[in-house]
Design an enzyme around this catalytic site. Structure first.
Site, PDB file in Angstrom:
ATOM      1  N   LYS A  81      32.233  39.210  39.515  1.00  0.00           N
ATOM      2  CA  LYS A  81      33.104  39.657  38.424  1.00  0.00           C
ATOM      3  C   LYS A  81      32.604  40.933  37.768  1.00  0.00           C
ATOM      4  O   LYS A  81      33.359  41.604  37.056  1.00  0.00           O
ATOM      5  CB  LYS A  81      33.258  38.559  37.375  1.00  0.00           C
ATOM      6  CG  LYS A  81      32.012  38.229  36.593  1.00  0.00           C
ATOM      7  CD  LYS A  81      32.268  37.089  35.613  1.00  0.00           C
ATOM      8  CE  LYS A  81      31.025  36.717  34.825  1.00  0.00           C
ATOM      9  NZ  LYS A  81      30.560  37.807  33.936  1.00  0.00           N
ATOM     10  N   ASP A  82      31.319  41.306  37.989  1.00  0.00           N
ATOM     11  CA  ASP A  82      30.768  42.521  37.395  1.00  0.00           C
ATOM     12  C   ASP A  82      31.092  43.772  38.210  1.00  0.00           C
ATOM     13  O   ASP A  82      30.860  44.893  37.740  1.00  0.00           O
ATOM     14  CB  ASP A  82      29.243  42.409  37.272  1.00  0.00           C
ATOM     15  CG  ASP A  82      28.818  41.374  36.239  1.00  0.00           C
ATOM     16  OD1 ASP A  82      29.605  41.094  35.321  1.00  0.00           O
ATOM     17  OD2 ASP A  82      27.696  40.854  36.355  1.00  0.00           O
ATOM     18  N   ARG A 129      38.744  39.045  27.119  1.00  0.00           N
ATOM     19  CA  ARG A 129      39.612  38.093  27.835  1.00  0.00           C
ATOM     20  C   ARG A 129      39.543  36.714  27.195  1.00  0.00           C
ATOM     21  O   ARG A 129      40.569  36.069  26.949  1.00  0.00           O
ATOM     22  CB  ARG A 129      39.185  38.005  29.307  1.00  0.00           C
ATOM     23  CG  ARG A 129      39.839  36.856  30.079  1.00  0.00           C
ATOM     24  CD  ARG A 129      39.201  36.655  31.436  1.00  0.00           C
ATOM     25  NE  ARG A 129      37.791  36.318  31.337  1.00  0.00           N
ATOM     26  CZ  ARG A 129      37.320  35.092  31.131  1.00  0.00           C
ATOM     27  NH1 ARG A 129      38.154  34.091  30.952  1.00  0.00           N
ATOM     28  NH2 ARG A 129      36.026  34.865  31.075  1.00  0.00           N
ATOM     29  N   ARG A 130      38.317  36.258  26.941  1.00  0.00           N
ATOM     30  CA  ARG A 130      38.166  34.952  26.303  1.00  0.00           C
ATOM     31  C   ARG A 130      38.693  34.985  24.868  1.00  0.00           C
ATOM     32  O   ARG A 130      39.315  34.023  24.404  1.00  0.00           O
ATOM     33  CB  ARG A 130      36.696  34.527  26.319  1.00  0.00           C
ATOM     34  CG  ARG A 130      36.183  34.165  27.701  1.00  0.00           C
ATOM     35  CD  ARG A 130      34.700  33.869  27.697  1.00  0.00           C
ATOM     36  NE  ARG A 130      34.225  33.461  29.014  1.00  0.00           N
ATOM     37  CZ  ARG A 130      33.042  33.793  29.514  1.00  0.00           C
ATOM     38  NH1 ARG A 130      32.203  34.539  28.799  1.00  0.00           N
ATOM     39  NH2 ARG A 130      32.692  33.375  30.719  1.00  0.00           N
ATOM     40  N   ARG A 147      26.267  39.162  22.496  1.00  0.00           N
ATOM     41  CA  ARG A 147      25.748  39.703  23.748  1.00  0.00           C
ATOM     42  C   ARG A 147      24.414  39.035  24.035  1.00  0.00           C
ATOM     43  O   ARG A 147      23.801  38.441  23.161  1.00  0.00           O
ATOM     44  CB  ARG A 147      25.527  41.223  23.637  1.00  0.00           C
ATOM     45  CG  ARG A 147      26.792  42.082  23.752  1.00  0.00           C
ATOM     46  CD  ARG A 147      27.360  42.125  25.157  1.00  0.00           C
ATOM     47  NE  ARG A 147      26.360  42.353  26.185  1.00  0.00           N
ATOM     48  CZ  ARG A 147      25.833  43.536  26.507  1.00  0.00           C
ATOM     49  NH1 ARG A 147      26.210  44.615  25.847  1.00  0.00           N
ATOM     50  NH2 ARG A 147      24.942  43.644  27.475  1.00  0.00           N
ATOM     51  N   ARG A 153      22.664  33.122  24.172  1.00  0.00           N
ATOM     52  CA  ARG A 153      23.982  32.675  23.705  1.00  0.00           C
ATOM     53  C   ARG A 153      23.959  31.202  23.311  1.00  0.00           C
ATOM     54  O   ARG A 153      24.580  30.807  22.319  1.00  0.00           O
ATOM     55  CB  ARG A 153      25.031  32.949  24.788  1.00  0.00           C
ATOM     56  CG  ARG A 153      25.175  34.434  25.091  1.00  0.00           C
ATOM     57  CD  ARG A 153      26.248  34.712  26.105  1.00  0.00           C
ATOM     58  NE  ARG A 153      26.224  36.110  26.521  1.00  0.00           N
ATOM     59  CZ  ARG A 153      27.290  36.823  26.862  1.00  0.00           C
ATOM     60  NH1 ARG A 153      28.475  36.254  26.838  1.00  0.00           N
ATOM     61  NH2 ARG A 153      27.181  38.072  27.227  1.00  0.00           N
ATOM     62  N   CYS A 247      36.712  45.581  33.945  1.00  0.00           N
ATOM     63  CA  CYS A 247      36.246  44.196  33.952  1.00  0.00           C
ATOM     64  C   CYS A 247      36.158  43.614  32.549  1.00  0.00           C
ATOM     65  O   CYS A 247      36.011  42.415  32.390  1.00  0.00           O
ATOM     66  CB  CYS A 247      34.900  44.077  34.657  1.00  0.00           C
ATOM     67  SG  CYS A 247      33.490  44.692  33.729  1.00  0.00           S
TER      68      CYS A 247
END
Length: 319
Positions: A81-82, A129-130, A147, A153, A247
């Site tokens: 995805k990166d 997106r989230r 981040r 996190r 992305c």
């Protein structure tokens, strides 16, 4: 061809090294040659600014690819995805190994689910997106930015800085952190990032001047490729590319190989946020071999929904 060791370039984060080690072990099983991890520091590792302000695509992969092109490593592994959607000259995406669970996961205080979080609860994510999908659920939560690596996190929840955090289920599974998950989020509520849960294995592109070792490595790595996983991420990334989104853009997509009327088919769903944050959802289904075309078709339909202010959810059966 024999070589004493194969050098695998990877980001230095715990998750990146864990993922790379998994690929390295599989390659050693194929070749009998040990794999050595080579840590590479990327801009995304040292710059804690929001990804969207850093340009998004490429901040976690550029330095790793540069090391590959300079010959400092023999191959590299990324979270797929990166990767930017445009091909990188001189580099081939030679394998997409079997994909881990692509869904998002919630880690929340008191073992709460999204629907159980009280109004005003702080849910942390660094992903636009989230964010847009969380806000669209109408649960009255407050989405805050974050981040850092997976451990950082999770610490936001244990320290009380946030009531919950949303992370990729795949990363938590690979790190052995599944016991912390309070909910694996249904794609009907939140579609993942294109390519989430998949790994990308790259090596130098094979040309007339490639060495025997480079040819050997490319051939061995190709044995790690999983055809269904590759088809799914090709479709998802085609949506991303066609929609001209980076992305970090508010776009989610998920493809699955399913049993259709005429055998195996590809089912592809996507969500895109318009300028006002309204979500447009659409899905298509068609032949697995048409993965890229299905993705491009779905992106066009999403953009048509936005431009024409048409119904926000619909489904199409492809040829």
């Amino acid at each position: 061809m024999t070589t004493p060791v194969l050098r695998l370039g990877t980001r230095r984060s715990k998750l990146a090294r864990t993922q790379s080690k998994l690929v390295g072990e599989r390659l050693t099983a194929v070749t009998g040659i040990p794999v050595e991890l080579v840590d590479i520091v990327t801009e995304g590792d040292v710059n804690r600014a929001p990804l969207v302000t850093m340009g998004g695509a490429g901040v976690f992969v550029s330095a790793v690819r540069d090391a590959l092109l300079r010959g400092e490593v023999d191959f590299v592994v990324h979270s797929l995805k990166d990767l930017p959607t445009t091909p990188e000259p001189g580099i081939d995406l030679v394998a997409v190994p079997g994909r881990e669970d692509p869904r998002d996961a919630l880690i929340a205080r008191d073992n709460l689910t999204l629907g159980e979080l009280p109004v005003g609860s702080k849910v942390a994510t660094g992903s636009p997106r989230r964010q847009v999908q969380l806000e669209a659920l109408g649960f009255g939560i407050e989405v805050i930015g974050i981040r850092g690596n997976v451990g950082t996190r999770i610490e936001a929840v244990t320290s009380g800085a946030a009531d919950a955090v949303v992370l990729a289920n795949a990363g938590l599974r690979r790190l052995g952190e599944t016991d912390r998950i309070t909910e694996v989020i249904d794609p009907l509520q939140m579609l993942p990032a294109p390519g989430q849960g998949a790994l990308a294995v790259e090596c130098r592109a094979i040309t007339a001047t490639s060495t025997d070792q480079e040819r050997f490595i490319a051939k061995a790595l190709a044995e790690l490729d999983d055809a269904e996983s590759r088809a799914c991420v090709i479709a998802e990334r085609a949506v991303l590319s066609r929609a001209e989104a980076g992305c970090s853009a508010p776009l989610g997509a998920l493809a699955e190989v399913v049993e259709g009327d005429a055998g195996l088919e590809l089912s592809l769903a996507a969500v895109l946020a318009d300028a006002d944050g309204h979500l447009i959802r659409h899905s298509v289904q068609g032949r697995v071999v048409d993965a890229r075309t299905l993705g491009e078709e779905l992106a066009d339909l999403l953009l048509e929904r936005i431009d024409g202010n048409l119904p926000t959810t619909m489904s199409t059966k492809g040829a």
